[in-house]
Design a protein around this motif. Structure first.
Motif, PDB file in Angstrom:
ATOM      1  N   SER A   1       0.809  -1.213   0.000  1.00  0.00           N
ATOM      2  CA  SER A   1       0.000   0.000   0.000  1.00  0.00           C
ATOM      3  C   SER A   1       0.847   1.271   0.000  1.00  0.00           C
ATOM      4  N   THR A   2       2.158   1.126   0.033  1.00  0.00           N
ATOM      5  CA  THR A   2       3.038   2.288   0.057  1.00  0.00           C
ATOM      6  C   THR A   2       3.215   2.831  -1.355  1.00  0.00           C
ATOM      7  N   PRO A   3       2.991   4.116  -1.552  1.00  0.00           N
ATOM      8  CA  PRO A   3       3.204   4.694  -2.883  1.00  0.00           C
ATOM      9  C   PRO A   3       4.669   4.540  -3.310  1.00  0.00           C
ATOM     10  N   THR A   4       4.880   4.329  -4.574  1.00  0.00           N
ATOM     11  CA  THR A   4       6.230   4.168  -5.104  1.00  0.00           C
ATOM     12  C   THR A   4       6.468   5.168  -6.225  1.00  0.00           C
ATOM     13  N   VAL A   5       7.732   5.328  -6.590  1.00  0.00           N
ATOM     14  CA  VAL A   5       8.104   6.166  -7.731  1.00  0.00           C
ATOM     15  C   VAL A   5       8.991   5.337  -8.647  1.00  0.00           C
ATOM     16  N   ASP A   6       8.939   5.649  -9.923  1.00  0.00           N
ATOM     17  CA  ASP A   6       9.846   5.033 -10.884  1.00  0.00           C
ATOM     18  C   ASP A   6      11.031   5.956 -11.047  1.00  0.00           C
ATOM     19  N   LEU A   7      12.201   5.386 -11.005  1.00  0.00           N
ATOM     20  CA  LEU A   7      13.425   6.168 -11.103  1.00  0.00           C
ATOM     21  C   LEU A   7      14.336   5.488 -12.113  1.00  0.00           C
ATOM     22  N   ARG A   8      14.754   6.245 -13.095  1.00  0.00           N
ATOM     23  CA  ARG A   8      15.691   5.719 -14.095  1.00  0.00           C
ATOM     24  C   ARG A   8      17.071   6.253 -13.771  1.00  0.00           C
ATOM     25  N   LEU A   9      18.044   5.355 -13.711  1.00  0.00           N
ATOM     26  CA  LEU A   9      19.422   5.740 -13.451  1.00  0.00           C
ATOM     27  C   LEU A   9      20.275   5.420 -14.659  1.00  0.00           C
ATOM     28  N   TRP A  10      21.247   6.245 -14.889  1.00  0.00           N
ATOM     29  CA  TRP A  10      22.274   5.945 -15.849  1.00  0.00           C
ATOM     30  C   TRP A  10      22.942   4.662 -15.349  1.00  0.00           C
ATOM     31  N   ARG A  11      23.176   3.683 -16.218  1.00  0.00           N
ATOM     32  CA  ARG A  11      23.730   2.392 -15.802  1.00  0.00           C
ATOM     33  C   ARG A  11      25.030   2.573 -15.028  1.00  0.00           C
ATOM     34  N   ALA A  12      25.893   3.465 -15.478  1.00  0.00           N
ATOM     35  CA  ALA A  12      27.159   3.699 -14.782  1.00  0.00           C
ATOM     36  C   ALA A  12      26.904   4.187 -13.354  1.00  0.00           C
ATOM     37  N   ASP A  13      25.936   5.076 -13.168  1.00  0.00           N
ATOM     38  CA  ASP A  13      25.595   5.547 -11.821  1.00  0.00           C
ATOM     39  C   ASP A  13      25.132   4.381 -10.947  1.00  0.00           C
ATOM     40  N   ALA A  14      24.302   3.517 -11.510  1.00  0.00           N
ATOM     41  CA  ALA A  14      23.797   2.373 -10.754  1.00  0.00           C
ATOM     42  C   ALA A  14      24.936   1.453 -10.325  1.00  0.00           C
ATOM     43  N   ILE A  15      25.886   1.216 -11.216  1.00  0.00           N
ATOM     44  CA  ILE A  15      27.033   0.364 -10.882  1.00  0.00           C
ATOM     45  C   ILE A  15      27.864   1.009  -9.781  1.00  0.00           C
TER      46      ILE A  15
ATOM     47  N   ILE B   1      33.312  -1.951 -13.097  1.00  0.00           N
ATOM     48  CA  ILE B   1      33.166  -0.964 -12.014  1.00  0.00           C
ATOM     49  C   ILE B   1      34.114   0.211 -12.245  1.00  0.00           C
ATOM     50  N   ALA B   2      35.359  -0.088 -12.588  1.00  0.00           N
ATOM     51  CA  ALA B   2      36.335   0.979 -12.849  1.00  0.00           C
ATOM     52  C   ALA B   2      35.902   1.830 -14.040  1.00  0.00           C
ATOM     53  N   ALA B   3      35.384   1.188 -15.081  1.00  0.00           N
ATOM     54  CA  ALA B   3      34.916   1.934 -16.254  1.00  0.00           C
ATOM     55  C   ALA B   3      33.727   2.811 -15.885  1.00  0.00           C
TER      56      ALA B   3
ATOM     57  N   VAL C   1      18.645  -5.843 -10.206  1.00  0.00           N
ATOM     58  CA  VAL C   1      18.946  -5.585 -11.618  1.00  0.00           C
ATOM     59  C   VAL C   1      20.254  -6.252 -12.008  1.00  0.00           C
ATOM     60  N   ASP C   2      20.569  -6.208 -13.274  1.00  0.00           N
ATOM     61  CA  ASP C   2      21.686  -6.993 -13.803  1.00  0.00           C
ATOM     62  C   ASP C   2      23.070  -6.388 -13.578  1.00  0.00           C
ATOM     63  N   ILE C   3      23.220  -5.544 -12.584  1.00  0.00           N
ATOM     64  CA  ILE C   3      24.535  -4.948 -12.323  1.00  0.00           C
ATOM     65  C   ILE C   3      25.285  -5.667 -11.208  1.00  0.00           C
ATOM     66  N   ILE C   4      24.631  -6.563 -10.519  1.00  0.00           N
ATOM     67  CA  ILE C   4      25.248  -7.154  -9.327  1.00  0.00           C
ATOM     68  C   ILE C   4      26.455  -8.028  -9.639  1.00  0.00           C
ATOM     69  N   GLU C   5      26.580  -8.459 -10.862  1.00  0.00           N
ATOM     70  CA  GLU C   5      27.727  -9.287 -11.230  1.00  0.00           C
ATOM     71  C   GLU C   5      28.759  -8.500 -12.017  1.00  0.00           C
ATOM     72  N   SER C   6      28.786  -7.198 -11.837  1.00  0.00           N
ATOM     73  CA  SER C   6      29.756  -6.353 -12.540  1.00  0.00           C
ATOM     74  C   SER C   6      31.177  -6.746 -12.129  1.00  0.00           C
ATOM     75  N   THR C   7      32.048  -6.806 -13.120  1.00  0.00           N
ATOM     76  CA  THR C   7      33.448  -7.135 -12.855  1.00  0.00           C
ATOM     77  C   THR C   7      34.174  -5.894 -12.337  1.00  0.00           C
ATOM     78  N   ASP C   8      35.387  -6.113 -11.819  1.00  0.00           N
ATOM     79  CA  ASP C   8      36.203  -4.989 -11.361  1.00  0.00           C
ATOM     80  C   ASP C   8      36.457  -4.005 -12.503  1.00  0.00           C
ATOM     81  N   GLU C   9      36.633  -4.545 -13.704  1.00  0.00           N
ATOM     82  CA  GLU C   9      36.875  -3.691 -14.872  1.00  0.00           C
ATOM     83  C   GLU C   9      35.633  -2.859 -15.207  1.00  0.00           C
TER      84      GLU C   9
END
Length: 81
Positions: free
Chosen positions: A9-23, A68-70, A58-66
């Motif tokens: 019952s809690t209101p939600t918002v949709d938020l789009r992030l740049w993939r790099a920001d999310a990582i 993440i650095a990028a 989302v599909d960022i949880i398996e990001s490699t060290d490379e």
């Protein structure tokens, strides 16, 4: 309203992030002890934990060290401050 969210019952918002920001955010949240983050209200810590939980879905949880650095380099590229 999203039905899979724990508080239906809690209101939600949709938020789009740049993939790099999310990582970058995910990597930082995973490596940060939230008890040491300066807060002025306990809800701030909970909001960060909630953000981490959503980023884990989302599909960022398996990001490699490379990757993440990028992502860090991409986000920092045009900071200007």
């Amino acid at each position: 309203m999203e039905t899979g969210f724990p508080w239906r019952s809690t209101p939600t918002v949709d938020l789009r992030l740049w993939r790099a920001d999310a990582i970058v955010l995910f990597d930082w949240l995973m490596s940060t002890d939230l008890s040491t983050v300066p807060i002025t209200h306990p809800a701030q810590k909970q909001a960060l934990a909630d953000l981490l939980a959503r980023l884990e879905e989302v599909d960022i949880i398996e990001s490699t060290d490379e990757e993440i650095a990028a992502a860090q380099a991409e986000v920092a590229e045009n900071m200007g401050w």
